[in-house]
Enzyme design. Structure first.
Site, PDB file in Angstrom:
ATOM      1  N   HIS A 135       0.820  -1.223   0.000  1.00 38.89           N
ATOM      2  CA  HIS A 135       0.000   0.000   0.000  1.00 38.89           C
ATOM      3  C   HIS A 135       0.852   1.270   0.000  1.00 38.89           C
ATOM      4  O   HIS A 135       0.332   2.360  -0.206  1.00 38.89           O
ATOM      5  CB  HIS A 135      -0.913   0.032   1.230  1.00 38.89           C
TER       6      HIS A 135
HETATM    7  C1  X5A Z   1      -0.904  -5.124   4.121  1.00 42.45           C
HETATM    8  C2  X5A Z   1      -2.341  -5.108   4.545  1.00 42.45           C
HETATM    9  C3  X5A Z   1      -4.254  -3.859   5.278  1.00 42.45           C
HETATM   10  C4  X5A Z   1      -4.671  -2.537   5.825  1.00 42.45           C
HETATM   11  C5  X5A Z   1      -6.125  -2.597   6.278  1.00 42.45           C
HETATM   12  C6  X5A Z   1      -6.596  -1.309   6.856  1.00 42.45           C
HETATM   13  N1  X5A Z   1      -2.870  -3.929   4.887  1.00 42.45           N
HETATM   14  N2  X5A Z   1      -7.954  -1.403   7.268  1.00 42.45           N
HETATM   15  O1  X5A Z   1      -2.965  -6.139   4.576  1.00 42.45           O
HETATM   16 ZN    ZN Z   2      -3.912  -7.124   3.010  1.00 42.35          ZN
END
Ligand code: X5A
Ligand code: ZN
Length: 733
Positions: A135
């Site tokens: 992300h």
């Molecule tokens: C890497 C990952 C998830 C973030 C979720 C936020 N991130 N609600 O799985």
């Molecule tokens: Zn994830």
């Protein structure tokens, strides 16, 4: 050569220092659980363990801005309140004084893994890292991610090794929008992501996570988004996505390296994903990717928040990277309606950019492809006699899910002098063998087709088959004379059927007819055959234990839902469509216990085709393949087949060429005929049984979670192991 495991225990240091329900799932135990799992399964000691080093500022700079790197660096000296305040500037992020160190180790681990694979120190590998990366963006942390580990690794592979085509497979349940932004206009990186989307109502709530985001400029078609619009996606949905979307594009793209954003929040039990794919599914996804890029796969951990599910899924992936056979998949092999809609939406959006998707035109039924005698397929299942209670069947159908890992990988029994010379090291040579009494009886039925010397060959073939059925041998190659091939197959199949409840997939290439002795499941050659068919459910079920596919001639034809033939495609595009669009969906739907791959006279298969066929057939059957090759071609094929069965990546089929109109037509014909019963073939769902299937699916998942709770001793209940295979939908009675 082998599998690298990159890790550094310092990556357990970062953790949430305040109350935040959204972020608390990203905890240090994720790494220790995954590692403990690998240790307990004896997998860690089979890997080349490498210690991660911090990525340099320059390496981070391949993706991130200097200002952002400096900002993250400064968090080392902030106090808790300052960390909290900074964290709040981003979406779903927490900083800790050790975040900078951990995040540099995480990126460095991905780099070390890519170096190990691209220098040839290992075939493939996995990096267990925290924080995750997909992300994170050029100048922003996001969704627990600080530096974009996989994107940095991809840039590094391009820059340091001059790679021109990298595939990123993001099977995390969230959209890795960070990776998408970084390579949005870059045609050298094909980014595939499936993700929980729910029409935009799931985090990170972005319109650009939808299927119509395909990349920009030169990069159009190199971003592939598969949004899941419902929770509860399972093994069949994930497989369908791979077979009908990712793999066709990936073969056409022909990557030099595969990076996996390996998040396991897409697995069953995960609180974020709410999906239902079992850990075994990740063994299959991994093995399906191993045909690409010469097997150069680097998997980097992303999400995964159910510790037990995470650790089992990581084990499944690592086991497969190490070359172990895949375990069987549980559950109905029937994709759900919503999954099919999602798959359709991404195929539609990507069609302008990929030849392999344009090969799929609406089915055209013409006179060149036909059901025999021009009638529609017989309906199966009209049983009329002696009802057998479900209870009495289930002991026969039931068996443990975990197959033993055979001590011998690949065995051969070659009757042609000199054929053994070309074999790769590591295969076992089957020498003599005694024909058992019952085998002699079978063989006597085929007197006219067996010469004396054929009996010796038959004895060896049966020994190999028994080795496979008993779990002593993973897979094998046997030779026969041209004349004896069909009779040998007949004996082999009868042996499989006699062995407790086996399902047999027979892929017969060249001039090989389905043995007449095998009862068919519908009106076959001559109506009088019906007279011999017992209609009791038991015999009826037995007939569905053989799925017979001929590959030969110029025309496609279907004799029943378990017996059909297809021409051998000559183009690479046609051959790949045949394997991904027809053969594998059928094989996964049938889930055979053993595959007989028979190469008869005039099979016409080139070495690279034989290798790909054998390699890809391994997945649905846990590698339990017996290849029966008639003597004429064994000198040419022995080495190729043995390498494929040993698990080596097959050679390239050559440049991608679009399927010919005849090939497309034959394929579409077969798919149209078989799709009503074989649900993994389906590309769009028009099925009245939809509702009842949905109920079965959720009932299955409930009992899975309740009873087995991800425990190691999973078994398949009788009613979940339908005799025609878990992806075969019997007609209504
Ligand atoms: C890497 C990952 C998830 C973030 C979720 C936020 N991130 N609600 O799985
Ligand atoms: Zn994830």
């Amino acid at each position: 050569m082998g599998t690298a495991l990159v890790y550094h225990e310092d990556m357990t240091a970062t953790r949430l220092l305040w109350d935040d329900p959204e972020c608390e799932i990203e905890c240090p135990e994720r790494l220790t659980a995954a590692l403990d799992g690998l240790r307990q399964c004896g997998l860690e000691e089979r890997c080349l363990c490498l210690t991660a080093c911090e990525a340099s500022e320059e390496e981070l700079g391949l993706v991130h801005s200097p200002e952002y790197i400096a900002l993250v660096q400064k968090t080392q000296t902030l106090d808790k309140e300052e960390l909290h305040a900074l964290s709040k500037q981003y979406d779903a992020v927490y900083f800790h004084p050790d975040t900078f160190h951990c995040a540099r180790l995480a990126a460095g681990a991905a780099l070390k893994l890519v170096d190990a694979v691209l220098t040839g120190a290992v075939h493939n590998g996995v990096a267990l890292v925290r924080p995750p990366g997909h992300h994170s963006q050029r100048a922003a942390a996001n969704g627990f991610c600080v530096f974009n580990n996989v994107a940095i690794a991809a840039k590094h592979a391009k820059q340091k090794y001059g790679l021109q085509r990298i595939l990123i497979v993001d099977w995390d349940v969230h959209h890795g929008q960070g990776i998408q932004y970084i390579f949005n206009d870059d045609p050298s990186v094909l980014y595939f992501s499936w993700h929980r989307y729910e029409h935009g109502r799931f985090w990170p709530f972005l319109p650009e996570s939808d299927a119509d985001a395909v990349g920009q400029g030169q990069g159009q078609g190199f971003t592939v988004n598969l949004p899941w619009n419902q929770i509860g996606m399972g093994n069949a949905d994930y497989l369908a996505a791979f077979l009908h979307v990712l793999l066709p594009l990936a073969f056409e793209f022909d990557p030099e390296l595969v990076l996996v954003s390996a998040g396991f929040d897409s697995a069953i039990g995960d609180p974020e994903g709410q999906m239902q794919a079992t850990p075994e599914c990740f063994a299959h996804l991994t093995q399906l990717l191993q045909v690409l890029a010469g097997g150069r796969i680097c998997a980097v951990l992303e999400g995964g928040y159910h510790l037990e599910s995470l650790s089992q899924s990581v084990c499944m992936m690592v086991q497969t990277l190490l070359g172990d056979p895949t375990p069987p998949l549980l559950g109905l092999m029937v994709p759900c309606q919503s999954a099919l809609e999602s798959i359709q939406s991404v195929r539609t959006a990507q069609t302008p950019h990929w030849i392999s998707l344009r090969q799929n035109v609406a089915p055209v039924l013409s006179s060149s492809t036909h059901s025999p005698e021009g009638r529609s397929l017989p309906l199966l299942g009209e049983s009329r006699t002696c009802a057998i209670a479900e209870d009495s069947l289930s002991p026969l159908l039931d068996r443990p899910c975990l197959r033993p890992n055979p001590p011998v990988c690949t065995a051969v029994a070659l009757t042609v002098p000199g054929a053994a010379l070309a074999l790769p090291p590591g295969v076992l040579h089957q020498e003599g063998s005694v024909l058992r009494e019952e085998t002699k009886a079978w063989a006597r039925l085929h007197k006219s087709r067996f010469q004396d010397e054929d009996f010796a060959a038959l004895g060896k073939s049966l020994c190999l088959l028994d080795g496979i059925l008993d779990g002593q041998v993973r897979n094998a190659i046997a030779t026969t004379t041209a004349l004896a091939t069909v009779a040998t197959l007949d004996v082999l199949i009868q042996r499989c059927l006699a062995y407790k409840g086996q399902r047999v997939l027979c892929v017969a290439l060249g001039q090989l007819d389905r043995p007449l002795d095998l009862a068919d499941d519908g009106p076959g050659k001559g109506e009088q055959r019906l007279m011999y068919m017992c209609t009791c459910p038991w015999c009826f079920l037995l007939r569905r234990r053989i799925l017979w596919l001929n590959i030969r001639g110029k025309e496609a034809a279907t004799w029943s839902m378990f017996h059909f033939s297809a021409p051998l495609p000559q183009t690479t595009g046609g051959f790949l469509s045949f394997i991904l669009g027809l053969l594998l969906p059928l094989a996964y739907g049938f889930q055979p216990d053993v595959v007989l791959m028979a190469l008869g006279p005039a099979h016409g298969l080139q070495n690279a085709q034989a290798a790909l066929l054998a390699t890809m057939l391994r997945s649905p059957v846990g590698s339990r393949i017996l290849a029966v090759v008639e003597e004429e071609s064994i000198l040419q094929l022995a080495r190729t087949l043995a390498q494929a069965l040993l698990g080596e990546t097959p050679p390239s089929l050559g440049p991608f060429s679009m399927a010919s109109p005849e090939e497309i037509q034959a394929l579409m014909f077969l798919k149209a005929q078989l799709e009503p019963r074989w649900k993994l073939l389906q590309l769009l769902h028009h099925n009245r049984d939809h509702q009842s299937l949905e109920i079965n699916r959720s009932r299955w998942a409930d009992s899975y979670l309740r009873k087995s709770a991800l425990g190691p001793q999973r078994t398949v209940a009788g009613d979940l192991r339908p005799v025609g295979g878990p992806g075969f939908l019997p007609p209504e009675q």
